[in-house]
Design a protein around this motif. Structure first.
Motif, PDB file in Angstrom:
ATOM      1  N   PHE A   1      31.727  65.251  25.416  1.00  0.00           N
ATOM      2  CA  PHE A   1      30.676  64.973  26.442  1.00  0.00           C
ATOM      3  C   PHE A   1      30.115  66.533  27.769  1.00  0.00           C
ATOM      4  N   ASP A   2      30.373  67.609  26.946  1.00  0.00           N
ATOM      5  CA  ASP A   2      29.874  68.846  27.150  1.00  0.00           C
ATOM      6  C   ASP A   2      28.890  69.400  26.258  1.00  0.00           C
TER       7      ASP A   2
ATOM      8  N   PRO B   1      25.813  66.796  24.565  1.00  0.00           N
ATOM      9  CA  PRO B   1      26.891  65.548  25.091  1.00  0.00           C
ATOM     10  C   PRO B   1      27.592  64.288  24.865  1.00  0.00           C
ATOM     11  N   THR B   2      26.641  64.183  23.658  1.00  0.00           N
ATOM     12  CA  THR B   2      26.572  63.045  22.781  1.00  0.00           C
ATOM     13  C   THR B   2      27.589  63.269  21.218  1.00  0.00           C
TER      14      THR B   2
ATOM     15  N   THR C   1      23.673  57.130  24.331  1.00  0.00           N
ATOM     16  CA  THR C   1      23.817  56.735  25.243  1.00  0.00           C
ATOM     17  C   THR C   1      22.412  55.957  25.594  1.00  0.00           C
TER      18      THR C   1
ATOM     19  N   ILE D   1      25.064  63.194  32.898  1.00  0.00           N
ATOM     20  CA  ILE D   1      25.937  64.114  33.096  1.00  0.00           C
ATOM     21  C   ILE D   1      26.042  64.746  34.269  1.00  0.00           C
TER      22      ILE D   1
ATOM     23  N   SER E   1      29.562  66.674  36.825  1.00  0.00           N
ATOM     24  CA  SER E   1      30.928  67.785  36.387  1.00  0.00           C
ATOM     25  C   SER E   1      32.230  67.188  36.093  1.00  0.00           C
TER      26      SER E   1
ATOM     27  N   GLU F   1      32.090  68.981  31.677  1.00  0.00           N
ATOM     28  CA  GLU F   1      31.649  67.790  32.172  1.00  0.00           C
ATOM     29  C   GLU F   1      32.067  66.304  31.233  1.00  0.00           C
TER      30      GLU F   1
ATOM     31  N   MET G   1      30.295  62.017  31.434  1.00  0.00           N
ATOM     32  CA  MET G   1      29.395  60.994  31.750  1.00  0.00           C
ATOM     33  C   MET G   1      29.830  59.886  33.218  1.00  0.00           C
ATOM     34  N   ARG G   2      28.513  59.569  33.601  1.00  0.00           N
ATOM     35  CA  ARG G   2      28.673  59.186  35.199  1.00  0.00           C
ATOM     36  C   ARG G   2      27.556  57.483  34.087  1.00  0.00           C
TER      37      ARG G   2
END
Length: 285
Positions: free
Chosen positions: A191-192, A196-197, A209, A215, A217, A222, A224-225
């Motif tokens: 996820f960086d 990120p996907t 997503t 995205i 910290s 990084e 995912m929230r």
């Protein structure tokens, strides 16, 4: 050569990832020929890797990879084959025979490493060392086409029978841990970065997503929230997990989590289809 065909991802061919694999028939003398540019492996370290699904009916030689300048000259004819149901690597009169017996119609990750610094030939099956030879002279062929799915053994070309996928060759001697990762890692989503996907693993199982995913910290770089029941990440092509669940094969799943509330929930689950088939919960509260 010989008009080989290709197969796509399916439950019976789970190691393709995105894209397709190669189907070869030895009776039709099928193989892939790369004549230009010449890949110079002379006096170098290198690593050859494959996923193979061999169909074998005898102890004959089945060629997997070859590059040959002179089939009767020492160290000038490189071949990686299956001989008597075992892996066999040769530079010509400088050979390494595997120990494990391979079965027909089973997927294997195989690798052959030549380490020029240590003068070692090493064979791996499914990420683990199968055989090793020390004090091995370097490969010295200075010309010759690459054959994928075939190899010259003495004066005859031997052909592979079955499926091949994810062929890689590099001019470095990969470590045992790198070979193990290639053989056992299905997917790695860090996820960086700018994508990120994307899957950082060997199969390229890139994900997607839904809404309300950010995205932020994370514990490592990084993360995912997710917010709300419609917020999630998904990816397709994990046929190996099905093999593990239903065929008694080992697998593991790991991730860092930082829940904002402790509720009954699932972190990771699998399903044949995203919304119209039963799910298998793998990790959750």
């Amino acid at each position: 050569m010989g008009s080989p065909s290709y197969f796509s991802s399916s439950t019976s061919h789970p190691y393709v990832g995105n894209g397709r694999g190669l189907t070869l028939s030895s009776s039709s003398s099928q193989y892939l020929l790369i004549s230009s540019p010449f890949l110079d492996l002379t006096y170098k370290s290198f690593t050859i890797e494959f996923w193979i699904y061999p169909s074998m009916s005898s102890t004959t030689d089945y060629g997997i990879f070859g590059q040959c300048q002179c089939f009767s000259c020492a160290n000038q004819c490189l071949s990686l084959i299956i001989r008597s149901y075992k892996l066999y690597a040769s530079f010509m009169n400088n050979d390494l025979s595997g120990n494990a017996t391979l079965s027909s119609n089973v997927w294997y990750h195989i690798a052959f490493v030549y380490n020029y610094a240590t003068k070692q030939q090493i064979l791996y099956i499914n990420g683990y060392q199968d055989a090793i030879k020390s004090n091995s002279d370097a490969y010295q062929g200075t010309n010759g086409s690459m054959l994928i799915g075939a190899a010259v053994v003495y004066s005859a070309t031997q052909y592979y029978n079955g499926y091949l996928d994810n062929f890689k060759i590099s001019t470095t001697a990969k470590s045992a841990s790198e070979i193990l990762d290639a053989a056992t890692l299905t997917a790695y989503f860090s996820f960086d970065g700018s994508s990120p996907t994307y899957d950082n693993g060997p199969l390229g199982l890139n994900g997607t997503t839904t809404s309300n995913v950010a995205i932020v910290s994370g514990r490592v770089n990084e993360a995912m929230r997710f917010t709300g029941s419609s917020s999630y990440f998904y990816a397709y092509g994990f046929y190996q997990i099905g093999y593990g669940r239903y065929s008694g094969r080992s697998f593991s799943v790991s991730l860092w989590v930082n829940p904002s509330r402790i509720l009954s929930c699932v972190f990771v689950q699998t399903s044949y289809q995203l919304s119209s088939y039963r799910c298998h919960n793998m990790i959750g509260f």
